[in-house]
Scaffold this motif. Structure first.
Motif, PDB file in Angstrom:
ATOM      1  N   GLN A   8       0.815  -1.213   0.000  1.00  0.00           N
ATOM      2  CA  GLN A   8       0.000   0.000   0.000  1.00  0.00           C
ATOM      3  C   GLN A   8       0.848   1.262   0.000  1.00  0.00           C
ATOM      4  O   GLN A   8       0.359   2.343  -0.299  1.00  0.00           O
ATOM      5  N   TYR A   9       2.149   1.145   0.356  1.00  0.00           N
ATOM      6  CA  TYR A   9       3.030   2.303   0.319  1.00  0.00           C
ATOM      7  C   TYR A   9       3.507   2.524  -1.109  1.00  0.00           C
ATOM      8  O   TYR A   9       3.840   1.586  -1.820  1.00  0.00           O
ATOM      9  N   LYS A  10       3.577   3.784  -1.510  1.00  0.00           N
ATOM     10  CA  LYS A  10       3.899   4.074  -2.910  1.00  0.00           C
ATOM     11  C   LYS A  10       5.391   4.106  -3.171  1.00  0.00           C
ATOM     12  O   LYS A  10       5.856   3.675  -4.226  1.00  0.00           O
ATOM     13  N   TYR A  11       6.173   4.612  -2.215  1.00  0.00           N
ATOM     14  CA  TYR A  11       7.593   4.832  -2.456  1.00  0.00           C
ATOM     15  C   TYR A  11       8.447   3.829  -1.704  1.00  0.00           C
ATOM     16  O   TYR A  11       8.111   3.402  -0.606  1.00  0.00           O
ATOM     17  N   TYR A  26      18.621   3.436  -4.272  1.00  0.00           N
ATOM     18  CA  TYR A  26      17.415   3.440  -5.109  1.00  0.00           C
ATOM     19  C   TYR A  26      16.279   4.149  -4.390  1.00  0.00           C
ATOM     20  O   TYR A  26      16.048   3.940  -3.200  1.00  0.00           O
ATOM     21  N   LEU A  27      15.549   4.978  -5.134  1.00  0.00           N
ATOM     22  CA  LEU A  27      14.301   5.572  -4.668  1.00  0.00           C
ATOM     23  C   LEU A  27      13.315   5.501  -5.815  1.00  0.00           C
ATOM     24  O   LEU A  27      13.645   5.903  -6.938  1.00  0.00           O
ATOM     25  N   GLY A  28      12.111   4.976  -5.553  1.00  0.00           N
ATOM     26  CA  GLY A  28      11.181   4.894  -6.660  1.00  0.00           C
ATOM     27  C   GLY A  28       9.795   4.431  -6.278  1.00  0.00           C
ATOM     28  O   GLY A  28       9.501   4.106  -5.126  1.00  0.00           O
ATOM     29  N   THR A  29       8.949   4.401  -7.304  1.00  0.00           N
ATOM     30  CA  THR A  29       7.584   3.900  -7.211  1.00  0.00           C
ATOM     31  C   THR A  29       7.483   2.641  -8.070  1.00  0.00           C
ATOM     32  O   THR A  29       8.477   2.181  -8.638  1.00  0.00           O
ATOM     33  N   LYS A  30       6.279   2.132  -8.204  1.00  0.00           N
ATOM     34  CA  LYS A  30       6.073   0.965  -9.065  1.00  0.00           C
ATOM     35  C   LYS A  30       6.378   1.298 -10.521  1.00  0.00           C
ATOM     36  O   LYS A  30       6.829   0.447 -11.289  1.00  0.00           O
ATOM     37  N   GLU A  31       6.159   2.555 -10.897  1.00  0.00           N
ATOM     38  CA  GLU A  31       6.311   2.947 -12.302  1.00  0.00           C
ATOM     39  C   GLU A  31       7.692   3.499 -12.634  1.00  0.00           C
ATOM     40  O   GLU A  31       8.201   3.281 -13.739  1.00  0.00           O
ATOM     41  N   ASN A  32       8.301   4.247 -11.709  1.00  0.00           N
ATOM     42  CA  ASN A  32       9.541   4.957 -11.999  1.00  0.00           C
ATOM     43  C   ASN A  32      10.494   4.899 -10.821  1.00  0.00           C
ATOM     44  O   ASN A  32      10.064   4.904  -9.666  1.00  0.00           O
ATOM     45  N   GLY A  33      11.797   4.875 -11.133  1.00  0.00           N
ATOM     46  CA  GLY A  33      12.787   4.905 -10.074  1.00  0.00           C
ATOM     47  C   GLY A  33      14.022   5.673 -10.499  1.00  0.00           C
ATOM     48  O   GLY A  33      14.274   5.864 -11.695  1.00  0.00           O
ATOM     49  N   ILE A  34      14.788   6.115  -9.524  1.00  0.00           N
ATOM     50  CA  ILE A  34      16.061   6.777  -9.790  1.00  0.00           C
ATOM     51  C   ILE A  34      17.134   6.114  -8.931  1.00  0.00           C
ATOM     52  O   ILE A  34      16.849   5.553  -7.866  1.00  0.00           O
ATOM     53  N   LEU A  35      18.371   6.171  -9.419  1.00  0.00           N
ATOM     54  CA  LEU A  35      19.520   5.737  -8.653  1.00  0.00           C
ATOM     55  C   LEU A  35      20.336   6.958  -8.255  1.00  0.00           C
ATOM     56  O   LEU A  35      20.467   7.899  -9.043  1.00  0.00           O
TER      57      LEU A  35
END
Length: 274
Positions: A8-11, A26-35
């Motif tokens: 249920q958490y997005k990030y 790594y930081l991201g969501t189900k759709e997008n992430g960044i390193l």
């Protein structure tokens, strides 16, 4: 354990490696992430992402803090080969281009940013800011997303007003606790290297990191990760206890008021969701 679905958490945030052997977060969501930084091999990155159910193609950008090898050694492979934009200041890009550990130059993937000038990548509003270190240039990152902020400050020679300003706004803080002062003083490093580490342009000790964290703690700070621990001059338990005790002096209890974790040099960290 492999995650197939986001909860249920997005990030999500986790470390893929933290220390002089290689740094990457790594930081991201189900759709997008960044390193943040690219100091470990692509195979290890892919494996770590897979462990937490993140597809490699979901990585939309890489943010680089500075040009030392343990932060950039695979950035050339990520960039033009996989068409992942690489964000850094012009000065840091120049350092990347000159560094012999980078085996592929950045052309189409190169993105130039300026300190204190916000920019946006998918869900993230990002500001780079100055951090003192003996690299060609070093920045921290303040990353905002849906009313939350992650701040990353690694390879810190000393605490500055700028670092304090951004860290005070953090809900989630990644901060260096590189060395135990006694271990460094009595350790096997030569004198010149000991001086380089503690001269204000090198790294931050457990004590200084702990005092700083305790001084900026507020009820909005939910997660603290201690990063870039020295293999020779520190130990995760010592770093953890030093920060825990500094917080306790101010009445802040770890695991009640805030989460605290030391990040491993080689292992993928625990997963935090928010």
């Amino acid at each position: 354990m492999q995650y197939d679905l986001f909860s249920q958490y997005k990030y999500r945030f986790f470390s893929l490696g933290s220390g002089s052997s290689g740094n990457c977060y790594y930081l991201g969501t189900k759709e997008n992430g960044i390193l943040i930084d690219a100091g470990i091999g692509i195979r290890n990155v892919t494996k770590a992402l897979r462990e937490y159910g993140v597809a490699f193609e979901k990585i939309k950008a890489i943010l680089i803090t500075h040009d030392h090898a343990d932060h950039i050694k695979t950035v050339g492979c990520f960039g033009d080969k996989y068409n992942i934009p690489v964000y850094a200041t012009e000065t840091v890009h120049e350092g990347i281009q000159r560094n012999r550990v980078v085996q592929a130059n950045l052309y189409q993937s190169k993105r130039v940013i300026e300190k204190e000038v916000p920019f946006t990548i998918t869900d993230f509003n990002i500001t780079a800011f100055d951090v003192p270190h003996d690299s060609i240039e070093n920045v921290g990152y303040h990353i905002e997303f849906e009313g939350q902020a992650l701040v990353v400050v690694t390879d810190i020679g000393r605490i500055t007003d700028k670092i304090r300003d951004y860290a005070c706004r953090a809900n989630h803080l990644v901060i260096e606790a590189n060395y135990d002062e006694y271990m460094l003083q009595t350790g096997r490093y030569p004198y010149y290297l000991k001086e380089r580490i503690k001269n204000g342009m090198g790294h931050l000790s457990n004590r200084l990191s702990a005092e700083f964290i305790a001084s900026i703690y507020n009820e909005n700070l939910r997660n603290i990760w201690l990063c870039h621990l020295s293999q020779d001059n520190n130990h995760p338990e010592i770093a953890f206890k030093t920060v825990e005790q500094a917080l306790a002096t101010n009445g802040v209890v770890v695991n009640r008021d805030v989460k605290l974790e030391t990040l491993s040099r080689y292992k993928v960290s625990g997963l935090r969701e928010f």
